[in-house]
Design a protein around this motif. Structure first.
Motif, PDB file in Angstrom:
ATOM      1  N   GLU A 113       5.353   5.324  12.511  1.00 46.20           N
ATOM      2  CA  GLU A 113       5.406   3.861  12.471  1.00 46.20           C
ATOM      3  C   GLU A 113       5.216   3.255  13.849  1.00 46.20           C
ATOM      4  O   GLU A 113       4.570   2.211  13.998  1.00 46.20           O
ATOM      5  CB  GLU A 113       6.735   3.400  11.853  1.00 46.20           C
ATOM      6  CG  GLU A 113       6.893   3.763  10.395  1.00 46.20           C
ATOM      7  CD  GLU A 113       5.784   3.192   9.518  1.00 46.20           C
ATOM      8  OE1 GLU A 113       5.253   2.102   9.845  1.00 46.20           O
ATOM      9  OE2 GLU A 113       5.425   3.837   8.520  1.00 46.20           O
ATOM     10  N   HIS A 173       1.545   2.973  14.600  1.00 46.10           N
ATOM     11  CA  HIS A 173       0.936   1.787  13.981  1.00 46.10           C
ATOM     12  C   HIS A 173       1.154   0.560  14.866  1.00 46.10           C
ATOM     13  O   HIS A 173       0.211  -0.185  15.163  1.00 46.10           O
ATOM     14  CB  HIS A 173       1.580   1.516  12.613  1.00 46.10           C
ATOM     15  CG  HIS A 173       1.140   2.436  11.527  1.00 46.10           C
ATOM     16  ND1 HIS A 173      -0.172   2.774  11.306  1.00 46.10           N
ATOM     17  CD2 HIS A 173       1.861   3.083  10.559  1.00 46.10           C
ATOM     18  CE1 HIS A 173      -0.259   3.591  10.264  1.00 46.10           C
ATOM     19  NE2 HIS A 173       0.962   3.803   9.800  1.00 46.10           N
ATOM     20  N   HIS A 203      13.121   1.882  11.679  1.00 41.15           N
ATOM     21  CA  HIS A 203      12.006   2.245  10.807  1.00 41.15           C
ATOM     22  C   HIS A 203      12.459   2.898   9.500  1.00 41.15           C
ATOM     23  O   HIS A 203      11.627   3.222   8.657  1.00 41.15           O
ATOM     24  CB  HIS A 203      11.078   3.218  11.533  1.00 41.15           C
ATOM     25  CG  HIS A 203      10.573   2.722  12.854  1.00 41.15           C
ATOM     26  ND1 HIS A 203       9.677   1.679  12.965  1.00 41.15           N
ATOM     27  CD2 HIS A 203      10.849   3.109  14.130  1.00 41.15           C
ATOM     28  CE1 HIS A 203       9.413   1.463  14.239  1.00 41.15           C
ATOM     29  NE2 HIS A 203      10.104   2.316  14.967  1.00 41.15           N
ATOM     30  N   TRP A 214       8.225   8.390   3.279  1.00 41.94           N
ATOM     31  CA  TRP A 214       7.656   7.313   4.078  1.00 41.94           C
ATOM     32  C   TRP A 214       8.773   6.575   4.802  1.00 41.94           C
ATOM     33  O   TRP A 214       9.970   6.780   4.535  1.00 41.94           O
ATOM     34  CB  TRP A 214       6.878   6.344   3.189  1.00 41.94           C
ATOM     35  CG  TRP A 214       7.711   5.754   2.087  1.00 41.94           C
ATOM     36  CD1 TRP A 214       8.494   4.639   2.145  1.00 41.94           C
ATOM     37  CD2 TRP A 214       7.885   6.300   0.770  1.00 41.94           C
ATOM     38  NE1 TRP A 214       9.134   4.442   0.950  1.00 41.94           N
ATOM     39  CE2 TRP A 214       8.779   5.443   0.088  1.00 41.94           C
ATOM     40  CE3 TRP A 214       7.362   7.409   0.113  1.00 41.94           C
ATOM     41  CZ2 TRP A 214       9.161   5.686  -1.217  1.00 41.94           C
ATOM     42  CZ3 TRP A 214       7.739   7.645  -1.194  1.00 41.94           C
ATOM     43  CH2 TRP A 214       8.628   6.778  -1.851  1.00 41.94           C
ATOM     44  N   PRO A 248       7.305   0.103   6.481  1.00 40.49           N
ATOM     45  CA  PRO A 248       6.025  -0.227   7.129  1.00 40.49           C
ATOM     46  C   PRO A 248       6.195  -1.196   8.289  1.00 40.49           C
ATOM     47  O   PRO A 248       6.973  -2.148   8.214  1.00 40.49           O
ATOM     48  CB  PRO A 248       5.211  -0.864   5.996  1.00 40.49           C
ATOM     49  CG  PRO A 248       5.842  -0.348   4.734  1.00 40.49           C
ATOM     50  CD  PRO A 248       7.304  -0.204   5.041  1.00 40.49           C
ATOM     51  N   ASN A 304      -0.392  10.250   3.552  1.00 42.91           N
ATOM     52  CA  ASN A 304      -0.679   8.859   3.911  1.00 42.91           C
ATOM     53  C   ASN A 304      -2.165   8.555   3.995  1.00 42.91           C
ATOM     54  O   ASN A 304      -2.554   7.384   4.010  1.00 42.91           O
ATOM     55  CB  ASN A 304       0.005   8.510   5.238  1.00 42.91           C
ATOM     56  CG  ASN A 304       1.465   8.145   5.061  1.00 42.91           C
ATOM     57  OD1 ASN A 304       1.777   7.055   4.594  1.00 42.91           O
ATOM     58  ND2 ASN A 304       2.350   9.056   5.402  1.00 42.91           N
ATOM     59  N   ASP A 350      -1.793   4.476   4.058  1.00 43.54           N
ATOM     60  CA  ASP A 350      -2.719   4.156   5.149  1.00 43.54           C
ATOM     61  C   ASP A 350      -4.166   4.421   4.773  1.00 43.54           C
ATOM     62  O   ASP A 350      -5.081   3.734   5.253  1.00 43.54           O
ATOM     63  CB  ASP A 350      -2.365   4.990   6.392  1.00 43.54           C
ATOM     64  CG  ASP A 350      -0.975   4.689   6.907  1.00 43.54           C
ATOM     65  OD1 ASP A 350      -0.561   3.521   6.816  1.00 43.54           O
ATOM     66  OD2 ASP A 350      -0.303   5.613   7.398  1.00 43.54           O
TER      67      ASP A 350
END
Length: 216
Positions: free
Chosen positions: A22, A25, A50, A66, A69, A135, A143
């Protein structure tokens, strides 16, 4: 005691890997001109920021999971269509880099001298390979959906975005089937590419890794 150590280490590796994913990103988005993640306190290596509890639990039962996001505002990018693809790809790419590192450590750690450490490194490698490949599936909200949209024309990307309203529910349904009916759909789809990547990263140590990771 060893079982407790295993679950503690497993949890630490999951949180670390998800956090790096994360953070990557958010960092790439920041580099490309969007400070949303930084402004909301998400551009950090603090795993609490996160953490998605359900996503972490899925790692224990399904082998995939996961994190929460990272928020991204594509309007802050010079080229939103292209830059959103870069932001999306950054997460899986970071996990592949971690997998490369753990793969090297697996190769230089003799299992006959420290089996517990060898096993933990194998699981750390497996977790990051699983995160990266899972992902990259071209299904929203993963993603891979944003990567796919960035590879096609904006017009085609808009058509693909129509399916985003449904694919999340499909993915959730598959997760529930895997958990309650033991269908193994996700693992069945990803076992081959995961096995290939783990073998690529571990090379001559792969036969020993297969004895530890029974999913391969």
């Amino acid at each position: 005691m060893e079982s407790l150590q295993f679950y503690l280490f497993f949890t630490v590796i999951i949180l670390f890997s998800l956090t790096v994913h994360e953070y990557s990103h958010g960092r790439v988005a920041y580099i490309l001109g969007d400070n949303t993640a930084k402004r909301l306190g998400r551009l950090t290596f603090n795993p609490i920021k996160h953490l998605d509890f359900f996503g972490v639990i899925c790692f224990y039962f399904l082998g995939f999971g996961w994190a929460k996001p990272v928020p991204v505002n594509g309007r802050n990018f010079e080229n939103p269509h292209r830059d959103m693809m870069y932001v999306a790809a950054a997460g899986p790419a970071s996990n592949l880099i971690l997998a490369l590192i753990f793969g090297f450590l697996v190769r230089v750690t003799p299992p006959e001298q420290n089996l517990f450490l060898f096993a933990m490194l194998c699981y750390a490698l497996y977790i990051n390979v699983a995160l990266a490949i899972f992902n990259l599936l071209p299904i929203f909200p993963l993603d891979g959906a944003s990567v796919l949209k960035g590879l096609v024309s904006p017009k085609m990307a808009a058509k693909l975005a129509v399916f985003d309203h449904y694919t999340g529910f499909v993915l959730l349904g598959i997760f529930l089937l895997d958990y309650f009916a033991q269908t193994g759909i996700i693992l069945g789809i990803l076992r081959l590419p995961m096995g290939f990547m783990v073998e690529f990263f571990t090379q001559e140590a792969f036969p020993y890794v297969k004895q530890i990771i029974r999913f391969l």
